[in-house]
Design a protein around this motif. Structure first.
Motif, mmCIF file in Angstrom:
data_model
loop_
_atom_site.group_PDB
_atom_site.id
_atom_site.type_symbol
_atom_site.label_atom_id
_atom_site.label_comp_id
_atom_site.label_asym_id
_atom_site.label_seq_id
_atom_site.Cartn_x
_atom_site.Cartn_y
_atom_site.Cartn_z
ATOM 1 N N UNK A 293 0.849 -1.194 0.000
ATOM 2 C CA UNK A 293 0.000 0.000 0.000
ATOM 3 C C UNK A 293 0.885 1.245 0.000
ATOM 4 N N UNK A 294 0.713 2.102 -1.010
ATOM 5 C CA UNK A 294 1.534 3.300 -1.131
ATOM 6 C C UNK A 294 0.793 4.536 -0.622
ATOM 7 N N UNK A 299 4.769 10.465 7.429
ATOM 8 C CA UNK A 299 3.832 10.703 8.531
ATOM 9 C C UNK A 299 2.483 10.058 8.254
ATOM 10 N N UNK A 300 2.070 10.034 6.993
ATOM 11 C CA UNK A 300 0.829 9.327 6.668
ATOM 12 C C UNK A 300 0.981 7.833 6.886
ATOM 13 N N UNK A 301 2.117 7.295 6.485
ATOM 14 C CA UNK A 301 2.376 5.868 6.686
ATOM 15 C C UNK A 301 2.290 5.528 8.162
ATOM 16 N N UNK A 344 1.801 -4.119 3.694
ATOM 17 C CA UNK A 344 2.926 -3.238 3.958
ATOM 18 C C UNK A 344 2.573 -1.830 3.510
ATOM 19 N N UNK A 345 2.432 -0.908 4.480
ATOM 20 C CA UNK A 345 2.212 0.510 4.169
ATOM 21 C C UNK A 345 3.577 1.142 3.930
ATOM 22 N N UNK A 346 3.746 1.816 2.803
ATOM 23 C CA UNK A 346 5.072 2.319 2.452
ATOM 24 C C UNK A 346 4.991 3.619 1.666
ATOM 25 N N UNK A 447 0.055 13.961 9.847
ATOM 26 C CA UNK A 447 -0.331 13.310 8.595
ATOM 27 C C UNK A 447 -1.169 14.244 7.735
ATOM 28 N N UNK A 448 -2.064 14.978 8.371
ATOM 29 C CA UNK A 448 -2.899 15.940 7.655
ATOM 30 C C UNK A 448 -2.040 16.997 6.963
ATOM 31 N N UNK A 449 -1.131 17.591 7.721
ATOM 32 C CA UNK A 449 -0.282 18.656 7.172
ATOM 33 C C UNK A 449 0.614 18.120 6.064
ATOM 34 N N UNK A 450 1.188 16.927 6.261
ATOM 35 C CA UNK A 450 2.112 16.377 5.264
ATOM 36 C C UNK A 450 1.399 16.059 3.958
ATOM 37 N N UNK A 451 0.139 15.620 4.034
ATOM 38 C CA UNK A 451 -0.592 15.328 2.802
ATOM 39 C C UNK A 451 -0.892 16.607 2.034
#
Length: 611
Positions: A293-294, A299-301, A344-346, A447-451
């Protein structure tokens, strides 16, 4: 010395002399056969090529018998000493296409440890470099050449002790340049072969300065081999590498599609707040699968991994990103490779070159930056004629631009619809987790900010439109109680009745925004709004120091308790999903034939020899 012992000594000298003469004759014949190798023939197996007996034995013992298309086209050219630009689909056998010529080139020159470094193989990521090194060990096990693995995340002092004894060096650009600058007596002026794997990634802007500095330290008279799934033909790039009449070898242009035929590719269109619901529902409905999973950022991962582990979807979960320690990344890489069913989240650190065995699905939750990255991502499945599936999540604003980019690259992909009746909503669970656990809340905010930042920084604005993102709804679906403030964007205030200030060219404030759109803050010293005189006097009378501002920050007590734990990526662990993993890790013991005294090797070793 007695007469008998003298005769025995003379006979042994004669035998050694005959062996040297035979070896020289073999090398002369081998060199002649390589230079006269017909390029118009279709070679099927490695036995048909003029390769040394040692290489043939290594290939046979590693079960490499038949050549792939890229190997048939590239290896004969490389054996003749030509510069090669190779473009082939992922999983098509590009690694052997450059490793065999590297070994053969040094073998035909009777290369020894006294000759120093003879070949450089540069890869963009540590994991890919390790994988190349493993293949080199297999096919070169019979040779006496020495090989080293030089990557970031290792002890530089240990590398410096051994690097000058290496004939072949597998490395990442940053660590190689570090040794060129800091390691005494490390010379690359005798390099015979330079290899760039995933060349398009190495030559892009991210590595531009590093590669330019490396090339300056290499001799211009050398053989250069460049391979990638999406090869460059840029005159600027080729000039930088001092290529001489390179041969362009492609099996992509000859085929109808740029991805494997055995790969089933689909995309779905959803709104940003629905992404995690659809992903969780996908996991629940595909528990007996091996899936990569990409996501777009580290931070989202971390957020998706930590929250999904707490939600217990019923499948083993792992995560891989660039902020982890090297030993941890290798542990996760090996663990996922050995497992039959896992997720696998990556980040895109796993998008290029890595060969995970038997991956069933590649799911791209966040859209790739371009069609080339898409091709590399989906290349982790359907490798070596195996079948596989790929699923791409696209926002409504991304569909048209991304579909056009994929069509241009000859990527066949079909649209599917999501059944809303089978979609599980996890928003309330995420809200509960954020309320109970400040760490999860903090991860969600990051995660919000990084996206949002990743969308804002994308170069292709026909695909990525930050002003069309529903940021408030997105924050709510992450379980956050409010929308985090972002330095580079401003959102509309909910108080619609408040009086709006006059608009100033080049400046946008939260009060000026309309709807759920996002405005990029563009401000400079010449376009600052005029402050009210009384407001000026008030601020001058009550100046705030940095210390005052720090104590007035919201949630300061919460964040300080957990900040060190969260930002210490080196202490990152995966214990929270242990109960979901039922398969034991495969035994990675070395075989008896590899436990010879001449070896210095471990999985996490920095330097080793081929034999």
């Amino acid at each position: 010395m007695s007469i008998q012992r003298r005769k025995k000594h003379n006979r042994s000298n004669e035998r050694r002399k005959l062996k040297r003469e035979e070896a020289l004759k073999e090398l002369e014949v081998l060199e002649k056969n390589c230079q006269n190798l017909p390029l118009n023939l279709e070679y099927e197996s490695f036995k048909e090529l003029p390769l040394s007996l040692l290489t043939q034995q290594g290939l046979q013992q590693s079960n490499y018998i038949e050549m792939t298309k890229i190997q048939r086209k590239a290896i004969p050219l490389a054996l003749r000493g030509r510069d090669v630009l190779g473009a082939a689909k992922t999983g098509s056998g590009k690694t052997l296409a450059f490793l065999i010529p590297v070994i053969e080139s040094l073998y035909r020159k009777s290369w020894t440890q006294l000759d120093g470094l003879g070949a450089l193989v540069i890869a963009p990521t540590r994991e890919l470099a390790i994988q190349i090194f493993e293949v080199l060990r297999k096919i070169g096990r019979k040779h006496s050449l020495s090989a080293g693995l030089v990557i970031g995340g290792k002890n530089v002092d240990v590398e410096q002790e051994r690097i000058n004894r290496m004939n072949i060096l597998i490395c990442t650009p940053g660590r190689l340049l570090q040794h060129m600058d800091q390691t005494a007596n490390f010379k690359c002026d005798n390099i015979q072969v330079l290899v760039l794997d995933e060349a398009d990634r190495i030559l892009d802007l991210g590595f531009e300065k590093t590669i330019n500095a490396i090339i300056e330290n290499l001799p211009k008279e050398r053989q250069t081999l460049m391979f990638s799934a999406t090869q460059t033909k840029s005159v600027k790039d080729l000039a930088r590498l001092s290529l001489e009449d390179p041969e362009y070898v492609s099996i992509i242009e000859d085929s109808e599609h740029s991805t494997p035929i055995s790969l089933s590719q689909h995309y779905l269109v959803c709104e940003l707040p629905q992404k995690l619901d659809i992903l969780f529902s996908f996991i629940k409905s595909h528990l007996q699968a091996k899936v990569l999973v990409f996501l777009s950022s580290c931070k989202q991962v971390r957020f998706v991994f930590e929250t999904f582990c707490k939600l217990h979807p019923g499948a083993p979960l792992l995560h891989l990103h660039g902020k982890q320690k090297q030993t941890k990344r290798l542990e996760i890489f090996n663990k996922f490779s050995s497992m039959k069913h896992a997720y696998l989240f990556a980040t895109d650190i796993a998008a290029r070159g890595l060969d995970f065995p038997a991956v069933d699905w590649v799911v791209q939750v966040d859209a790739p930056e371009n069609a080339e990255t898409y091709i590399h991502r989906v290349g982790r499945t359907a490798r070596y004629d195996a079948s596989g599936h790929a699923l791409l999540f696209l926002l409504t604003s991304e569909e048209q631009g991304m579909k056009a980019a994929l069509d241009k690259k000859k990527v066949p992909i079909d649209k599917i619809k999501v059944k809303s009746s089978k979609t599980i909503s996890i928003q309330k669970q995420l809200q509960s987790l954020c309320f109970k656990d400040p760490e999860i809340k903090y991860l969600g905010q990051k995660a919000f900010v990084s996206y949002i930042r990743s969308i804002y920084l994308q170069s292709d604005k026909s695909i990525f439109k930050v002003d069309e993102l529903p940021i408030e709804e997105f924050a709510a679906t992450l379980g956050l109680p409010g929308t985090p403030k972002i330095k580079f964007v401003k959102a509309q205030s909910k108080n619609a009745t408040r009086q709006k200030p006059k608009k100033v060219p080049g400046y946008s404030s939260s009060d000026e925004d309309e709807g759920n759109s996002v405005k990029i803050l563009e401000m400079n010293s010449n376009t600052l709004p005029n402050l009210d005189v009384q407001e000026k006097k008030r601020k001058e009378a009550n100046p705030k120091s940095k210390l005052d501002k720090m104590f007035n920050r919201k949630n300061m007590s919460v964040l300080t308790d957990h900040y060190k734990k969260l930002v210490d990526q080196e202490a990152d662990n995966i214990t929270s999903e242990e109960e979901l993993i039922t398969l034991k890790r495969a035994n990675h013991e070395l075989s008896d034939e590899l436990k010879q005294p001449v070896f210095f090797y471990a999985v996490y070793s920095i330097i080793s020899s081929i034999n």
